[in-house]
Design a protein around this motif. Sequence first.
Motif, PDB file in Angstrom:
ATOM      1  N   GLY A   1      -4.961 -18.310 -18.778  1.00  0.00           N
ATOM      2  CA  GLY A   1      -4.870 -18.673 -17.698  1.00  0.00           C
ATOM      3  C   GLY A   1      -5.950 -16.841 -17.030  1.00  0.00           C
ATOM      4  O   GLY A   1      -5.207 -16.963 -15.247  1.00  0.00           O
ATOM      5  N   ARG A   2      -4.994 -15.665 -17.500  1.00  0.00           N
ATOM      6  CA  ARG A   2      -4.828 -14.647 -16.734  1.00  0.00           C
ATOM      7  C   ARG A   2      -6.344 -13.669 -16.508  1.00  0.00           C
ATOM      8  O   ARG A   2      -7.072 -14.503 -17.103  1.00  0.00           O
ATOM      9  N   ARG A   3      -6.785 -13.694 -14.945  1.00  0.00           N
ATOM     10  CA  ARG A   3      -8.082 -13.530 -14.748  1.00  0.00           C
ATOM     11  C   ARG A   3      -7.764 -12.109 -14.108  1.00  0.00           C
ATOM     12  O   ARG A   3      -6.281 -11.877 -13.459  1.00  0.00           O
ATOM     13  N   VAL A   4      -8.711 -11.663 -13.703  1.00  0.00           N
ATOM     14  CA  VAL A   4      -9.087 -10.162 -12.840  1.00  0.00           C
ATOM     15  C   VAL A   4     -10.009  -9.894 -11.886  1.00  0.00           C
ATOM     16  O   VAL A   4     -10.801 -10.541 -11.578  1.00  0.00           O
ATOM     17  N   LEU A   5      -9.346  -9.571 -10.541  1.00  0.00           N
ATOM     18  CA  LEU A   5     -10.207  -9.918  -9.484  1.00  0.00           C
ATOM     19  C   LEU A   5     -10.764  -8.000  -8.686  1.00  0.00           C
ATOM     20  O   LEU A   5      -9.081  -7.860  -8.528  1.00  0.00           O
ATOM     21  N   PHE A   6     -11.178  -6.944  -9.288  1.00  0.00           N
ATOM     22  CA  PHE A   6     -11.581  -6.070  -9.191  1.00  0.00           C
ATOM     23  C   PHE A   6     -12.263  -5.720  -7.532  1.00  0.00           C
ATOM     24  O   PHE A   6     -13.642  -5.708  -7.579  1.00  0.00           O
ATOM     25  N   ILE A   7     -11.510  -5.183  -6.701  1.00  0.00           N
ATOM     26  CA  ILE A   7     -12.586  -5.073  -5.829  1.00  0.00           C
ATOM     27  C   ILE A   7     -12.680  -3.964  -5.029  1.00  0.00           C
ATOM     28  O   ILE A   7     -11.754  -2.806  -5.240  1.00  0.00           O
ATOM     29  N   GLY A   8     -13.721  -2.928  -5.499  1.00  0.00           N
ATOM     30  CA  GLY A   8     -13.890  -1.328  -5.125  1.00  0.00           C
ATOM     31  C   GLY A   8     -14.650  -1.313  -3.054  1.00  0.00           C
ATOM     32  O   GLY A   8     -15.628  -2.133  -3.354  1.00  0.00           O
ATOM     33  N   ILE A   9     -13.827  -0.537  -2.818  1.00  0.00           N
ATOM     34  CA  ILE A   9     -14.885   0.124  -1.293  1.00  0.00           C
ATOM     35  C   ILE A   9     -14.734   1.253  -0.898  1.00  0.00           C
ATOM     36  O   ILE A   9     -13.883   1.856  -1.200  1.00  0.00           O
ATOM     37  N   ASP A  10     -15.899   1.691  -1.143  1.00  0.00           N
ATOM     38  CA  ASP A  10     -16.575   2.331  -1.244  1.00  0.00           C
ATOM     39  C   ASP A  10     -15.974   3.598  -0.042  1.00  0.00           C
ATOM     40  O   ASP A  10     -16.096   3.067   0.747  1.00  0.00           O
ATOM     41  N   GLY A  11     -15.134   5.399  -0.146  1.00  0.00           N
ATOM     42  CA  GLY A  11     -15.207   6.150   0.443  1.00  0.00           C
ATOM     43  C   GLY A  11     -14.586   5.030   1.627  1.00  0.00           C
ATOM     44  O   GLY A  11     -14.371   5.777   2.965  1.00  0.00           O
ATOM     45  N   CYS A  12     -13.276   4.751   1.421  1.00  0.00           N
ATOM     46  CA  CYS A  12     -12.252   4.634   2.191  1.00  0.00           C
ATOM     47  C   CYS A  12     -11.164   5.395   2.370  1.00  0.00           C
ATOM     48  O   CYS A  12     -10.164   5.014   1.368  1.00  0.00           O
ATOM     49  N   ARG A  13     -10.851   6.078   3.120  1.00  0.00           N
ATOM     50  CA  ARG A  13      -9.488   6.987   3.297  1.00  0.00           C
ATOM     51  C   ARG A  13      -8.687   6.809   3.326  1.00  0.00           C
ATOM     52  O   ARG A  13      -8.093   5.217   4.210  1.00  0.00           O
ATOM     53  N   ALA A  14      -7.427   6.725   3.188  1.00  0.00           N
ATOM     54  CA  ALA A  14      -6.277   6.131   2.404  1.00  0.00           C
ATOM     55  C   ALA A  14      -5.578   6.758   4.152  1.00  0.00           C
ATOM     56  O   ALA A  14      -5.338   4.927   4.787  1.00  0.00           O
ATOM     57  N   ASP A  15      -5.012   7.612   5.356  1.00  0.00           N
ATOM     58  CA  ASP A  15      -5.046   7.683   5.994  1.00  0.00           C
ATOM     59  C   ASP A  15      -5.256   6.630   7.173  1.00  0.00           C
ATOM     60  O   ASP A  15      -4.987   5.788   8.060  1.00  0.00           O
ATOM     61  N   ALA A  16      -7.239   6.285   6.736  1.00  0.00           N
ATOM     62  CA  ALA A  16      -7.234   5.448   8.044  1.00  0.00           C
ATOM     63  C   ALA A  16      -7.518   4.213   7.568  1.00  0.00           C
ATOM     64  O   ALA A  16      -7.030   2.866   8.100  1.00  0.00           O
ATOM     65  N   LEU A  17      -7.559   3.428   6.087  1.00  0.00           N
ATOM     66  CA  LEU A  17      -7.058   1.967   5.940  1.00  0.00           C
ATOM     67  C   LEU A  17      -5.421   1.443   6.143  1.00  0.00           C
ATOM     68  O   LEU A  17      -5.276   1.018   6.585  1.00  0.00           O
ATOM     69  N   VAL A  18      -5.070   2.451   5.980  1.00  0.00           N
ATOM     70  CA  VAL A  18      -2.965   2.627   6.805  1.00  0.00           C
ATOM     71  C   VAL A  18      -3.143   2.473   8.891  1.00  0.00           C
ATOM     72  O   VAL A  18      -2.820   0.964   9.144  1.00  0.00           O
ATOM     73  N   ALA A  19      -4.119   3.210   9.033  1.00  0.00           N
ATOM     74  CA  ALA A  19      -4.718   3.300  10.751  1.00  0.00           C
ATOM     75  C   ALA A  19      -4.493   1.511  10.251  1.00  0.00           C
ATOM     76  O   ALA A  19      -4.530   0.905  12.070  1.00  0.00           O
ATOM     77  N   ALA A  20      -5.888   1.062  10.117  1.00  0.00           N
ATOM     78  CA  ALA A  20      -6.261   0.221  10.395  1.00  0.00           C
ATOM     79  C   ALA A  20      -5.217  -1.426   9.871  1.00  0.00           C
ATOM     80  O   ALA A  20      -5.372  -1.993  11.058  1.00  0.00           O
ATOM     81  N   MET A  21      -4.545  -0.882   8.894  1.00  0.00           N
ATOM     82  CA  MET A  21      -3.839  -1.602   8.933  1.00  0.00           C
ATOM     83  C   MET A  21      -2.933  -2.060  10.187  1.00  0.00           C
ATOM     84  O   MET A  21      -2.074  -2.580  10.687  1.00  0.00           O
ATOM     85  N   GLU A  22      -2.336  -0.770  10.804  1.00  0.00           N
ATOM     86  CA  GLU A  22      -1.175  -1.047  12.106  1.00  0.00           C
ATOM     87  C   GLU A  22      -1.676  -1.001  12.750  1.00  0.00           C
ATOM     88  O   GLU A  22      -1.388  -2.057  14.301  1.00  0.00           O
ATOM     89  N   ARG A  23      -4.022  -1.135  13.027  1.00  0.00           N
ATOM     90  CA  ARG A  23      -3.923  -1.847  14.381  1.00  0.00           C
ATOM     91  C   ARG A  23      -4.615  -3.005  14.271  1.00  0.00           C
ATOM     92  O   ARG A  23      -4.825  -3.668  14.940  1.00  0.00           O
ATOM     93  N   GLY A  24      -3.664  -3.932  13.308  1.00  0.00           N
ATOM     94  CA  GLY A  24      -4.417  -5.092  13.667  1.00  0.00           C
ATOM     95  C   GLY A  24      -5.886  -5.609  12.685  1.00  0.00           C
ATOM     96  O   GLY A  24      -6.529  -6.353  12.836  1.00  0.00           O
ATOM     97  N   LEU A  25      -5.981  -4.342  11.856  1.00  0.00           N
ATOM     98  CA  LEU A  25      -7.558  -4.467  11.921  1.00  0.00           C
ATOM     99  C   LEU A  25      -8.252  -5.034  10.945  1.00  0.00           C
ATOM    100  O   LEU A  25      -9.457  -4.993   9.836  1.00  0.00           O
ATOM    101  N   ALA A  26      -6.698  -4.948   9.742  1.00  0.00           N
ATOM    102  CA  ALA A  26      -7.128  -5.181   8.835  1.00  0.00           C
ATOM    103  C   ALA A  26      -6.199  -5.771   8.166  1.00  0.00           C
ATOM    104  O   ALA A  26      -5.013  -5.461   7.116  1.00  0.00           O
ATOM    105  N   PRO A  27      -6.008  -7.001   8.929  1.00  0.00           N
ATOM    106  CA  PRO A  27      -4.939  -8.325   7.913  1.00  0.00           C
ATOM    107  C   PRO A  27      -4.953  -8.948   7.090  1.00  0.00           C
ATOM    108  O   PRO A  27      -3.442  -8.915   6.265  1.00  0.00           O
ATOM    109  N   GLN A  28      -6.443  -8.617   6.373  1.00  0.00           N
ATOM    110  CA  GLN A  28      -6.019  -9.739   4.899  1.00  0.00           C
ATOM    111  C   GLN A  28      -5.648  -8.553   3.607  1.00  0.00           C
ATOM    112  O   GLN A  28      -4.338  -8.872   3.218  1.00  0.00           O
ATOM    113  N   LEU A  29      -6.195  -7.457   4.170  1.00  0.00           N
ATOM    114  CA  LEU A  29      -5.208  -6.445   2.578  1.00  0.00           C
ATOM    115  C   LEU A  29      -4.232  -5.503   3.433  1.00  0.00           C
ATOM    116  O   LEU A  29      -3.135  -5.520   2.626  1.00  0.00           O
ATOM    117  N   LYS A  30      -3.280  -5.860   4.452  1.00  0.00           N
ATOM    118  CA  LYS A  30      -1.790  -5.890   4.828  1.00  0.00           C
ATOM    119  C   LYS A  30      -1.147  -6.917   4.520  1.00  0.00           C
ATOM    120  O   LYS A  30      -0.618  -6.883   3.638  1.00  0.00           O
TER     121      LYS A  30
END
Length: 316
Positions: A28-57
């Motif tokens: 039953g064990r399975r893997v889903l690996f999603i790659g997002i090219d060139g996604c800078r860390a502080d921008a990801l966090v900024a997107a999350m904080e501004r409600g722009l990345a609700p799924q990842l958050k």
Amino acid sequence: MRLTVLLTLVLTSSLFAHGPGKENDFAGRRVLFIGIDGCRADALVAAMERGLAPQLKTLSESERGLLTRQFYAGGEKDTPTHQPTISGPGWSSLLTGVWMDKHGVRDNRFIGGRFQSHAHFMRHIKEAKPTAFCASFADWPPIHDFIADGSRVNSQEFLDVKFTCAPDAARHFVDNPEKDIEIRDEALKTLHTQNPDSMFVYFGQVDEFGHGAIDSRASFSPDSTLYLNAISHVDSHVGELLRAMRARPKFAEEDWLVLITTDHGGKGNGHGGDSDNERNIWLIAHGQKLPKDKLMKEPTPQTALVPMIYEHLGIP
Ligand SMILES: [Zn+2]
């Protein structure tokens, strides 16, 4: 110029495809690996904080999830593993679990790649369990043309689904967001109609926005609204994939390890160097037995992702 869309379905193993739930090679064990090219860390966090990345958050904040910014690209400085923070070496490391001193990839030309001896992790899954179902989706063709195909032994395919579509370089990758939608839709099809053991899904638009290729006003920065909007688009694709995963028949019996990361950060309109904003990346993980404390506290190289996959699937 019209683009090549290539869908390879190797039917031999899918004829023996296992069922949903625990009816696979890995209990039953399975893997889903999603790659997002060139996604800078502080921008990801900024997107999350501004409600722009609700799924990842939501995924990273859920009980079995995490977001660590202790993940890093670029190898170890002052050693033979030191590699530029660009996609060729970066995805080679993420998909093989070794740095440039072993995989041999210095840049995006892939000259000197040694994928026969340091192969794509799905080749090893297939060697361990020949009836495993492995699927890969990417709109940056070298992922398949060099890393996956370069890992084949005697041209023998180990991917049951290999879906490639290329944005139009001649039009400055302006269609990359559309290609990401094609990637999403093919990956959704596989989650709905097949029983994948291991999936890799790659989205390219965030990097192209960072480069200012699609819109010259954008850059690799938490202050770039266009860049954050690109992260937001990919966030919605991730949400669709997670929804499809959870909607699978017998999902309750399945044990999915979800890993989401990037190959490098960036600064201004480029990347490749050793600055913190290029080297320091992030990992979002969700699963039942994650070494959460370790991942949150200790600096972890991007080469550590493949071993996490093997450990989850029980592959030596
Ligand atoms: Zn780039």
